[in-house]
Each structure stands twice: as structure tokens, then as C-alpha cells.
Design a protein around this motif. Structure first.
Motif, mmCIF file in Angstrom:
data_model
loop_
_atom_site.group_PDB
_atom_site.id
_atom_site.type_symbol
_atom_site.label_atom_id
_atom_site.label_comp_id
_atom_site.label_asym_id
_atom_site.label_seq_id
_atom_site.Cartn_x
_atom_site.Cartn_y
_atom_site.Cartn_z
ATOM 1 N N LEU A 174 97.102 64.328 -4.158
ATOM 2 C CA LEU A 174 97.569 63.015 -4.592
ATOM 3 C C LEU A 174 96.602 61.910 -4.198
ATOM 4 O O LEU A 174 96.507 60.879 -4.855
ATOM 5 C CB LEU A 174 98.948 62.728 -3.997
ATOM 6 C CG LEU A 174 100.121 63.525 -4.580
ATOM 7 C CD1 LEU A 174 101.336 63.411 -3.652
ATOM 8 C CD2 LEU A 174 100.466 63.007 -5.964
ATOM 9 N N LEU A 203 99.474 69.034 -0.876
ATOM 10 C CA LEU A 203 99.816 68.108 -1.951
ATOM 11 C C LEU A 203 99.282 66.705 -1.693
ATOM 12 O O LEU A 203 98.838 66.021 -2.623
ATOM 13 C CB LEU A 203 101.334 68.074 -2.159
ATOM 14 C CG LEU A 203 101.985 69.352 -2.693
ATOM 15 C CD1 LEU A 203 103.469 69.110 -2.974
ATOM 16 C CD2 LEU A 203 101.290 69.855 -3.949
ATOM 17 N N ASP A 204 99.333 66.230 -0.445
ATOM 18 C CA ASP A 204 98.870 64.864 -0.196
ATOM 19 C C ASP A 204 97.372 64.733 -0.426
ATOM 20 O O ASP A 204 96.879 63.673 -0.841
ATOM 21 C CB ASP A 204 99.281 64.371 1.188
ATOM 22 C CG ASP A 204 98.912 65.327 2.311
ATOM 23 O OD1 ASP A 204 98.274 66.368 2.052
ATOM 24 O OD2 ASP A 204 99.290 65.045 3.468
ATOM 25 N N VAL A 220 107.203 66.100 -7.434
ATOM 26 C CA VAL A 220 107.638 66.026 -6.043
ATOM 27 C C VAL A 220 108.181 64.634 -5.753
ATOM 28 O O VAL A 220 107.682 63.630 -6.274
ATOM 29 C CB VAL A 220 106.476 66.383 -5.080
ATOM 30 C CG1 VAL A 220 105.305 65.426 -5.236
ATOM 31 C CG2 VAL A 220 106.955 66.432 -3.636
ATOM 32 N N VAL A 249 112.662 67.058 1.100
ATOM 33 C CA VAL A 249 111.740 66.805 0.010
ATOM 34 C C VAL A 249 112.274 67.509 -1.234
ATOM 35 O O VAL A 249 112.945 68.551 -1.126
ATOM 36 C CB VAL A 249 110.310 67.285 0.356
ATOM 37 C CG1 VAL A 249 110.257 68.767 0.629
ATOM 38 C CG2 VAL A 249 109.307 66.874 -0.722
ATOM 39 N N GLY A 264 109.581 62.433 -2.247
ATOM 40 C CA GLY A 264 109.671 62.459 -0.793
ATOM 41 C C GLY A 264 111.022 62.105 -0.226
ATOM 42 O O GLY A 264 111.179 62.042 1.010
ATOM 43 N N GLN A 315 106.616 62.058 -8.450
ATOM 44 C CA GLN A 315 105.186 62.066 -8.738
ATOM 45 C C GLN A 315 104.806 63.409 -9.360
ATOM 46 O O GLN A 315 105.206 64.462 -8.867
ATOM 47 C CB GLN A 315 104.377 61.868 -7.453
ATOM 48 C CG GLN A 315 104.739 60.613 -6.683
ATOM 49 C CD GLN A 315 104.223 60.706 -5.257
ATOM 50 O OE1 GLN A 315 104.946 61.092 -4.338
ATOM 51 N NE2 GLN A 315 102.967 60.352 -5.080
ATOM 52 N N ILE A 333 102.904 61.828 0.236
ATOM 53 C CA ILE A 333 104.028 61.952 -0.694
ATOM 54 C C ILE A 333 104.923 60.738 -0.524
ATOM 55 O O ILE A 333 105.323 60.391 0.586
ATOM 56 C CB ILE A 333 104.810 63.254 -0.429
ATOM 57 C CG1 ILE A 333 103.937 64.474 -0.744
ATOM 58 C CG2 ILE A 333 106.101 63.295 -1.239
ATOM 59 C CD1 ILE A 333 104.557 65.803 -0.348
ATOM 60 N N GLY A 382 109.687 60.453 2.847
ATOM 61 C CA GLY A 382 108.322 60.583 2.346
ATOM 62 C C GLY A 382 107.378 61.060 3.433
ATOM 63 O O GLY A 382 107.769 61.292 4.589
#
Length: 552
Positions: free
Chosen positions: A345, A341-342, A315, A387, A317, A355, A349, A321
Motif C-alpha cells: 500500500l 500489505l502495508d 482490506v 481486520v 482496518g 482499500q 492499513i 487500523g
């Protein structure tokens, strides 16, 4: 928070997706089902331009003379004019919805009827009806065919999967400019574009599968104006590496286009062929994930979740982002699990950075069930910046065991256990004309003489799927020679080298021949004798060969 339960790597290198270019871009014209208008309308347009096509035929309609199909004499004419005939089953069922016995019959009997009815030495090309297939179908078709054309959009490369060839279906939703862009990409990327057509009309199409014949002619003229080779499907496959699965055994959701049975049902504004921000290969997905909109990838038959350990994706951003994005897995209408997703992570993002995210399926409670749909969805309800996503795949539960290594029959010298019993004039130590390494074979294929390699122990061909070799016609080109695989008492398979190439052996140029063994009728047996024999009976120029190997 699930921090620590996923892997996120910044600025790393992704997997080695299929992207090895050909020497030149290629385009194939394929026509499905055997509609009469393919003979009466498309054929004259193709013949006027000297363009061969591959016709994938539904055999029961032709065999029984049903209305709405080409006739037996018409198919014979297509063959005599240099076109390829491929199989498209007997009755055009969705192969994912019928029994294993019926799948076997549809694949086996359609090929057998075409070969018998029209005297064809082989029918190596197959296209699945509706583009529907699954792992079971692929396993069965591999017993009979050397390639499988899907309708998964995208480009093919030398290292693409020959059992899941990508093709673009041309229908009323596809503009001429879109087709031109596909052709431009094939020329620029040195990739292989397969175009698929169905019915042809002289006026305005009234069905989605119809193509105006004038538009078809425009497409053909545009192909001829570009720096690409126009090939049949089997000619294109012969230029590939013969791979039949993803190297890791994983299932591709997206790599330059959707793959492995996935289709794009997204309702978010998006582009599956974004060329500006790319992680690996040629393209990525750009998406405007706003107002709960989503990327939505649907699998035609569904995947057994217990066979997979994770979903991997990359991914980026973009300019902003910080996008709020949720990945969700569904079995139709039933939610199987989801995660942001965040949260995986452990931070937002990032803008302008690729990433890697690995989502263990166990972290979303997904260990069993059937995954039919994967959503990548806005989780904020707000307007967000563009994105990008790339290299999306489902990772198998365990690393596959080490595979059989390739067997080099000749690479600067004969392979282990083989002896040179040739009676043709030749050398195994040619240094002037070499494809790779330090040496090649120089052969004088005259007077029915042969290059002949013998092994007393032999090679178990059930462990290998294809044979690949490189040929060079030297100063003359045009040599006529037959390759024969023999077990010491009977012939296992044979083919002329020019037939395998799809054209005469070219002078002064190294050309690769890749032969799936099943196209020669070989699924098992022990190779003890390998011949390349003159078939002209006359005096021919020196022929060079190099890098002969069997691939698993």
C-alpha cells in the motif's frame, strides 16, 4: 519497499460478484451416497412434510447390491414419490487423484446407468465425492451434466456458477442454531441454500457424517416455518441465469464464502460470514490476526501459478487500523513467496476504509509452481485490532478474448434470420402482458398447434451453453406445451415447459426457464426450427412468452 509495484485504491468499487437475488429464498435438501438410513429414516421425515429431496447416488454399490447402500427398488420408490436422483460417480473416488480416462468413465457411466435402470429422461445434477474437483474435472463434467454441487459453504444467487453450486454440509460439528442462521439468511437475502446430509441415526451420532433424525426433523420444520421455497437441485438451477464460470475467468478465493475449490483451514479467530463491515455482497471476513495466527485457505488440487498474474483483495482496518499483515503463498510446506500489505500500500492499513490491493505474483517471485495454500497472517506477534477482508480472487494472466454474445431469438421481435412459420393462433406484438421491453408473444396452445420459428441458415448451438425464456400462464395457467429444438431433419432436444419449471405454469406470473443445452443432450448442431407446441390436444388458455435467448 515494493511501493508502486501494486495497485491500492481507496473507497473504490469492487468487481461484480454473484449477488442477484431470486424472487424468493430457496432451500434444497440433498443426501449423498445412498445410505440405507436415508430411505428408512430421512425419507419418512421428508414425506411427512411433503418435502422433495435430491439424492446423489454412488451407482456401483446400488447396482451390485452391496451392503450399506439403498436398493434398486428403494430408489424406484424415491423417484415415484417425486424426489430427484443425481449422480455421485460409480465408485466414489477423489476425482482429482485419478486419470482423465477414469474421471470420464465415473461421470459418464454413473449417469448412463441411472438413466437406463430407472427410465429417467435426464440426470442433470452431479455432486463430486468429498467435494474434490479441479478445472479438468469441471471441463469433463460439463459434457454430461447441467449442474455440479460442491461442499464449498455459502449461498447461491441467480448469477452464481451452476457448475460450482455452494452447499453447507451438516455434520456433528454444525449446531442447530448454525443451520437456523443459514436458513434465515436464505429467506432474508432471497438466496438459495443447499444443505447436504449423509447418514441418520436415532441416538447420539458416533461418526462426524451422522445426523440425529430428531435434529433433522427440527431442521425440516424450521425450513417450513420460513418464507422460502423448497426445491430440488434441478428446480433451483432452472431459476438461475445458467452461468458456468466467473465472468472474468478468475478464480475466487472468497466472496461471501470460500469458492472455486478453496477450503478454510484457518487457525486465527475469524468469521467468514461477518455482516457488519462489508465491501461487496452480503458478507466479509473478520479476523483477529494476533500472535502469528493466520487465515489459511487451502485449495484441494492446487493451482498452476503460471496461469495467474495477481492476487486481488480488499482490506479494511476496522476501528484501529495499522495491522501488520503478511500474505504468503505455499505449495504445501514450501514457501513460494510473501509480502506485507502495508509495504504494498505504501502506508499503514487504514481504519474504517476499504482499500483494494493488487499483488502481482511476479513481485513475490511467483511465476511458476503450484499454489495450494494462501495465508493471510499476523506479522507482528502482538495483539492487533480486528481486520476485515473481502472479494479475494486470483486474477488470470491475460484478459480472456471477447466471448460469443447472446443470441436473442425473440426480444420485441424475432431474431436475425428467423421467420414466423407458426400455425397456432398467436401474435408477436402483444402489449398488454409483457416481461421486458415493449412486446411479448401471446400464444393459443390448442389442438396440437404450435409456435414455429424457422431459419434457413440456422444458429450454431456449439457456441451456446443454455437457453433462457420467460413464460406467463395468463388468466388460466397450467398449459401443457413442449419446447422442441430441431435442425430441419431431426430433433436436437425437447422438454415440456412445466417439466423444465419443475411445476405447472403459473397464472398471472412471469417465470424464467433456464435450460443448459447439455441437459437436453445438445453439445453441437444447427438450430433451424424452434417449436413450442400444445401437448394437450384440447383448448387451453393464452400462454405468454418473452425474452427468448441463447446464452454462451
Amino acid at each position: 519497499m515494493l511501493r508502486g509495484l501494486a495497485v491500492a485504491l481507496l473507497l473504490g468499487t469492487g468487481p461484480a460478484w454473484a449477488s442477484t437475488p431470486f424472487q424468493r429464498g430457496m432451500v434444497s435438501i440433498t443426501l449423498d451416497d445412498g445410505w440405507p438410513s436415508q430411505f428408512t429414516a430421512a425419507r419418512p421425515a421428508l414425506n411427512a412434510r411433503g418435502i422433495p429431496a435430491t439424492y446423489f447416488l454412488v451407482t456401483e454399490g446400488i447396482r451390485n447390491g452391496w451392503t450399506g447402500f439403498v436398493t434398486v427398488p428403494q430408489v424406484q420408490t424415491l423417484i415415484s414419490e417425486g424426489n430427484e436422483i443425481g449422480a455421485h460417480t460409480m465408485t466414489h473416488p477423489d476425482l482429482t487423484t485419478v486419470s482423465a480416462t477414469q474421471v470420464e468413465a465415473e461421470l459418464r457411466d454413473s449417469q448412463a446407468w441411472l438413466a437406463t435402470q430407472f427410465g429417467l429422461q435426464a440426470v442433470p445434477a452431479f455432486a463430486s465425492p468429498y467435494g474434490a474437483y479441479n478445472a479438468s474435472v469441471l471441463t469433463t463434467l460439463q459434457k454430461y451434466y447441467g449442474s455440479h454441487r460442491t461442499v464449498n459453504g455459502g449461498q447461491n444467487f441467480k448469477d452464481s456458477n451452476i457448475l460450482q453450486l455452494r452447499a453447507h454440509e451438516v455434520n456433528t460439528a454444525i449446531s442447530l442454531n448454525t443451520v437456523r442462521a443459514w436458513i434465515d439468511s436464505a429467506a432474508a437475502d432471497k438466496s438459495w441454500l443447499i444443505l447436504t446430509f449423509h447418514q441418520f441415526v436415532s441416538g447420539t451420532p458416533t461418526q462426524s457424517t451422522e445426523t440425529n433424525i430428531g435434529d433433522f426433523e427440527v431442521i425440516l420444520d424450521y425450513v417450513q416455518s420460513k418464507n422460502v421455497d423448497i426445491v430440488t437441485v434441478t428446480e433451483g438451477v432452472a431459476r438461475m441465469d445458467g452461468l458456468t464460470e466467473d465472468p472474468a475467468g478468475d478464480t475466487i478465493v472468497y466472496d461471501d464464502s470460500t469458492g472455486d475449490g478453496f477450503t478454510d483451514w484457518s487457525w486465527a479467530t475469524h468469521d467468514l460470514d461477518s455482516r457488519t463491515v462489508v465491501h461487496n455482497g452480503l458478507a466479509s471476513i473478520s479476523a483477529e490476526l494476533d500472535g502469528w495466527n493466520a487465515l489459511f485457505f487451502h485449495h484441494t488440487s492446487g493451482l498452476d501459478a503460471s496461469q495467474y498474474s495477481a492476487l486481488e483483495l480488499w482490506v479494511n482496518g476496522g476501528l484501529s487500523g495499522g495491522q501488520g499483515v503478511r500474505v504468503a503463498f505455499y505449495d504445501g510446506s514450501q514457501l513460494l513467496g510473501s509480502v506485507r500489505l502495508d509495504s504494498l500500500l505504501g502506508h499503514p492499513i487504514l481504519a474504517g476504509t476499504w482499500q483494494r490491493v493488487l499483488i502481482p505474483l511476479s513481485t513475490v517471485g511467483l511465476s511458476t509452481g503450484t499454489v495450494r495454500d494462501i495465508y493471510i497472517q499476523d506479522d507482528t506477534g502482538w495483539d492487533q485490532g480486528t481486520v476485515y477482508f473481502d472479494d479475494v480472487r486470483l486474477v488470470r494472466s491475460s484478459t480472456p478474448p471477447p466471448g460469443t454474445p447472446p443470441f436473442p431469438l425473440y426480444a420485441d421481435g424475432l431474431g436475425s434470420g428467423f421467420n414466423d412459420w407458426s400455425w397456432a393462433t398467436h401474435t408477436l406484438d402483444e402489449h398488454g402482458t409483457v416481461h421486458a421491453g415493449t412486446s411479448a408473444i401471446a400464444l393459443e396452445p390448442d389442438g396440437y398447434n404450435a409456435l414455429f420459428f424457422h431459419s434457413s441458415t440456422g444458429v450454431d448451438l456449439s457456441r451456446y451453453k443454455s437457453l433462457t425464456l420467460w413464460v406467463n400462464g395468463g388468466t388460466a395457467g397450467g398449459q401443457i406445451a413442449r419446447l422442441v429444438l430441431h435442425d430441419g431433419s431431426q430433433t436436437l432436444g425437447e422438454i415440456r415447459l412445466d417439466e423444465a419449471l419443475g411445476h405447472a405454469i403459473q397464472p398471472g406470473t412471469w417465470q424464467q426457464i433456464t435450460l443448459p443445452l447439455n441437459t437436453l443432450g445438445i453439445s453441437a448442431g444447427t438450430l433451424r426450427d424452434f417449436y413450442i407446441q400444445d401437448q394437450s390436444g384440447g383448448d387451453q388458455g393464452t400462454l405468454y412468452l418473452d425474452d427468448i435467448q441463447f446464452l454462451p
